[in-house]
Design a protein around this motif. Structure first.
Motif, PDB file in Angstrom:
ATOM      1  N   PRO A 129       0.829  -1.197   0.000  1.00 46.21           N
ATOM      2  CA  PRO A 129       0.000   0.000   0.000  1.00 46.21           C
ATOM      3  C   PRO A 129       0.875   1.264   0.000  1.00 46.21           C
ATOM      4  N   ALA A 130       0.357   2.321  -0.647  1.00 47.79           N
ATOM      5  CA  ALA A 130       1.101   3.583  -0.696  1.00 47.79           C
ATOM      6  C   ALA A 130       1.032   4.299   0.650  1.00 47.79           C
ATOM      7  N   ASP A 131       2.015   5.140   0.891  1.00 51.98           N
ATOM      8  CA  ASP A 131       2.013   6.043   2.030  1.00 51.98           C
ATOM      9  C   ASP A 131       1.853   5.314   3.367  1.00 51.98           C
ATOM     10  N   ARG A 132       2.572   4.215   3.506  1.00 50.79           N
ATOM     11  CA  ARG A 132       2.543   3.469   4.744  1.00 50.79           C
ATOM     12  C   ARG A 132       3.911   2.809   4.927  1.00 50.79           C
ATOM     13  N   PRO A 133       4.451   2.823   6.165  1.00 46.39           N
ATOM     14  CA  PRO A 133       5.755   2.172   6.346  1.00 46.39           C
ATOM     15  C   PRO A 133       5.643   0.669   6.083  1.00 46.39           C
ATOM     16  N   ILE A 134       6.574   0.148   5.299  1.00 46.87           N
ATOM     17  CA  ILE A 134       6.602  -1.275   4.964  1.00 46.87           C
ATOM     18  C   ILE A 134       7.898  -1.842   5.527  1.00 46.87           C
ATOM     19  N   LYS A 135       7.771  -2.946   6.251  1.00 45.68           N
ATOM     20  CA  LYS A 135       8.967  -3.594   6.767  1.00 45.68           C
ATOM     21  C   LYS A 135       9.149  -4.928   6.061  1.00 45.68           C
ATOM     22  N   VAL A 158      20.640 -10.357   1.595  1.00 47.43           N
ATOM     23  CA  VAL A 158      19.690 -11.377   2.038  1.00 47.43           C
ATOM     24  C   VAL A 158      20.509 -12.653   2.193  1.00 47.43           C
ATOM     25  N   VAL A 159      20.569 -13.147   3.440  1.00 46.78           N
ATOM     26  CA  VAL A 159      21.589 -14.117   3.812  1.00 46.78           C
ATOM     27  C   VAL A 159      20.932 -15.418   4.271  1.00 46.78           C
ATOM     28  N   PRO A 160      21.468 -16.578   3.856  1.00 44.87           N
ATOM     29  CA  PRO A 160      20.895 -17.832   4.358  1.00 44.87           C
ATOM     30  C   PRO A 160      21.159 -17.982   5.860  1.00 44.87           C
ATOM     31  N   GLY A 161      20.185 -18.516   6.582  1.00 47.53           N
ATOM     32  CA  GLY A 161      20.394 -18.820   7.990  1.00 47.53           C
ATOM     33  C   GLY A 161      20.183 -17.672   8.952  1.00 47.53           C
ATOM     34  N   ARG A 162      19.783 -16.496   8.452  1.00 50.48           N
ATOM     35  CA  ARG A 162      19.458 -15.408   9.371  1.00 50.48           C
ATOM     36  C   ARG A 162      18.508 -14.427   8.677  1.00 50.48           C
ATOM     37  N   TYR A 163      17.840 -13.622   9.469  1.00 50.38           N
ATOM     38  CA  TYR A 163      16.923 -12.634   8.895  1.00 50.38           C
ATOM     39  C   TYR A 163      17.616 -11.291   8.781  1.00 50.38           C
ATOM     40  N   THR A 164      17.378 -10.594   7.687  1.00 47.54           N
ATOM     41  CA  THR A 164      17.785  -9.190   7.605  1.00 47.54           C
ATOM     42  C   THR A 164      16.516  -8.373   7.343  1.00 47.54           C
ATOM     43  N   GLU A 165      16.593  -7.112   7.700  1.00 51.97           N
ATOM     44  CA  GLU A 165      15.396  -6.268   7.602  1.00 51.97           C
ATOM     45  C   GLU A 165      15.679  -5.001   6.812  1.00 51.97           C
ATOM     46  N   MET A 166      14.638  -4.454   6.235  1.00 50.85           N
ATOM     47  CA  MET A 166      14.717  -3.066   5.799  1.00 50.85           C
ATOM     48  C   MET A 166      13.303  -2.493   5.762  1.00 50.85           C
ATOM     49  N   TRP A 167      13.208  -1.184   5.779  1.00 47.28           N
ATOM     50  CA  TRP A 167      11.872  -0.591   5.728  1.00 47.28           C
ATOM     51  C   TRP A 167      11.903   0.641   4.842  1.00 47.28           C
ATOM     52  N   PHE A 168      10.717   1.007   4.351  1.00 53.47           N
ATOM     53  CA  PHE A 168      10.588   2.211   3.527  1.00 53.47           C
ATOM     54  C   PHE A 168       9.126   2.625   3.501  1.00 53.47           C
ATOM     55  N   ASN A 169       8.894   3.809   3.005  1.00 53.36           N
ATOM     56  CA  ASN A 169       7.541   4.311   2.814  1.00 53.36           C
ATOM     57  C   ASN A 169       7.480   4.942   1.429  1.00 53.36           C
ATOM     58  N   ALA A 170       6.662   4.356   0.555  1.00 50.74           N
ATOM     59  CA  ALA A 170       6.506   4.897  -0.800  1.00 50.74           C
ATOM     60  C   ALA A 170       5.206   5.695  -0.845  1.00 50.74           C
ATOM     61  N   PRO A 171       5.294   7.023  -0.904  1.00 53.16           N
ATOM     62  CA  PRO A 171       4.083   7.834  -0.774  1.00 53.16           C
ATOM     63  C   PRO A 171       3.124   7.744  -1.964  1.00 53.16           C
ATOM     64  N   PRO A 173       1.435   5.797  -5.492  1.00 51.18           N
ATOM     65  CA  PRO A 173       1.272   4.537  -6.223  1.00 51.18           C
ATOM     66  C   PRO A 173       2.171   4.537  -7.461  1.00 51.18           C
ATOM     67  N   GLY A 174       2.633   3.364  -7.851  1.00 51.22           N
ATOM     68  CA  GLY A 174       3.498   3.258  -9.033  1.00 51.22           C
ATOM     69  C   GLY A 174       4.287   1.973  -8.986  1.00 51.22           C
ATOM     70  N   GLU A 175       5.318   1.893  -9.847  1.00 58.20           N
ATOM     71  CA  GLU A 175       6.133   0.678  -9.905  1.00 58.20           C
ATOM     72  C   GLU A 175       7.610   1.012  -9.831  1.00 58.20           C
ATOM     73  N   ILE A 196       5.103  -3.065  -6.614  1.00 58.04           N
ATOM     74  CA  ILE A 196       3.894  -2.436  -7.132  1.00 58.04           C
ATOM     75  C   ILE A 196       3.183  -1.762  -5.972  1.00 58.04           C
ATOM     76  N   VAL A 197       3.146  -0.436  -6.032  1.00 52.72           N
ATOM     77  CA  VAL A 197       2.557   0.343  -4.941  1.00 52.72           C
ATOM     78  C   VAL A 197       1.113   0.684  -5.299  1.00 52.72           C
ATOM     79  N   HIS A 198       0.177   0.217  -4.464  1.00 48.11           N
ATOM     80  CA  HIS A 198      -1.250   0.442  -4.714  1.00 48.11           C
ATOM     81  C   HIS A 198      -1.794   1.509  -3.765  1.00 48.11           C
ATOM     82  N   GLU A 199      -2.915   2.105  -4.154  1.00 50.15           N
ATOM     83  CA  GLU A 199      -3.716   2.858  -3.198  1.00 50.15           C
ATOM     84  C   GLU A 199      -4.198   1.869  -2.147  1.00 50.15           C
TER      85      GLU A 199
END
Ligand code: CUA
Length: 316
Positions: A129-135, A158-171, A173-175, A196-199
């Motif tokens: 979804p647009a305009d929302r923090p995505i983790k 992105v590593v085998p055997g462990r989790y990595t994270e990132m976050w962003f907010n795409a205000p 809609p678009g690709e 793909i960022v949706h309303e």
């Protein structure tokens, strides 16, 4: 000015991207000004203090405190500004907001898979979804990959055997394109995806539609669905469907044929053999081919495997 920016950098499509860019332009702008200034002074001094006559003597100047303090303090202040500012942007990028929408990402040679909070899944396309923090909570099933979205100015291993994270907010809609930026084998350059960022509403609809994930679409025959899956799950990155030679055996004309395996035994390519090859690829490698395929256990359900088998049967 905007035209130059657009030419030099990809469009900034996340809230963080703009912060990154402003800092980037500050660092590069001040470096440029300093470089041009230094070279101009250098050229001027070479001319001004050139030797003018045979008996000219160099004046022996030992130091100039005011000048020395100036040229130490200005760079120090600049470096402190860049450090403080950089730290701020880094923290903004590192600390995930509490209300972030979480998506699980699995990397595997050579596809990106996404799983959403309601159980919906997608391959190659990250729907948000647009305009929302995505983790993104990311893991790899095999080797190290790297998730890179230039439009968001974000890249994370992105590593085998462990989790990595990132976050962003795409205000908006678009690709945006996703690249894998860690060399991970033959199909590395094809390991692409799309965000793909949706309303918000459109996103809810997409989620609801895909919550059943993995059942046959009504408007497709099994073999058509199989063809779609073969592309979606990147089977066709290694297996050609027209007889041409790629990393793995071609699928054309294989169904019903006899194949010699690594250990010298022979096998008939039937439904059982294909199914086993998808779920336990290492168990029966065809002679002359590398043992590089990963299992699709837990990723393709029985209906999907059947559809792929139906598709392979059509490739006479
Ligand atoms: Cu995955 Cu390169």
């Amino acid at each position: 000015m905007d035209a130059i920016r657009d030419f030099l950098l990809p469009p900034a499509k996340s809230t963080l991207a703009e912060q990154h860019d402003t800092l980037f332009w500050f660092v590069h702008g001040s470096s440029l000004i300093l470089t041009i200034g230094l070279i101009a002074v250098l050229i001027y001094f070479v001319y001004k203090y050139r030797r003018k006559s045979e008996d000219e003597v160099t004046p022996l100047i030992t130091h100039n405190s005011a000048l020395e303090v100036t040229w130490s303090v200005i760079p120090l202040v600049l470096v402190l500004i860049v450090f403080g500012w950089g730290y701020q942007v880094f923290m903004n990028q590192t600390v995930v907001p509490d209300d972030a929408y979480e998506v699980n990402v699995t990397a595997q040679k050579w596809i990106w898979q996404f799983q959403y909070e309601n159980g919906a899944r997608s391959t190659g396309e990250l729907h948000i979804p647009a305009d929302r923090p995505i983790k993104l909570i990311m893991q790899s099933n095999d080797v190290i990959h790297s998730f890179f979205v230039p439009d968001y100015r974000l890249k994370q291993d992105v590593v085998p055997g462990r989790y990595t994270e990132m976050w962003f907010n795409a205000p908006e809609p678009g690709e945006s394109i996703i690249f894998c930026t860690e060399y991970c084998g033959d199909g590395h350059s094809d390991m692409l995806g799309n965000v793909i960022v949706h309303e918000q509403e459109e996103f809810e609809d997409w989620l609801a539609e895909n919550s059943g994930g993995g059942s046959q679409p009504e408007d497709l025959a099994p073999e058509e669905w199989g063809e779609q899956l073969a592309q979606e799950y990147a089977c066709t990155t290694c297996h050609s469907t027209d007889g041409s030679q790629m990393t793995g055996p071609t699928w054309q004309g294989k169904f019903g044929s006899e194949q010699t395996l690594e250990d010298g035994s022979t096998v008939t390519v039937d439904e059982n053999y294909i199914r086993e090859s998808i779920l336990e690829p290492s168990s029966k490698i065809v002679e002359g081919y590398p043992d590089v395929m990963n299992t699709y256990q837990g990723q393709l359900n029985d209906d999907q495997i059947n559809a792929i088998i139906e598709y392979i049967k059509t490739l006479k």
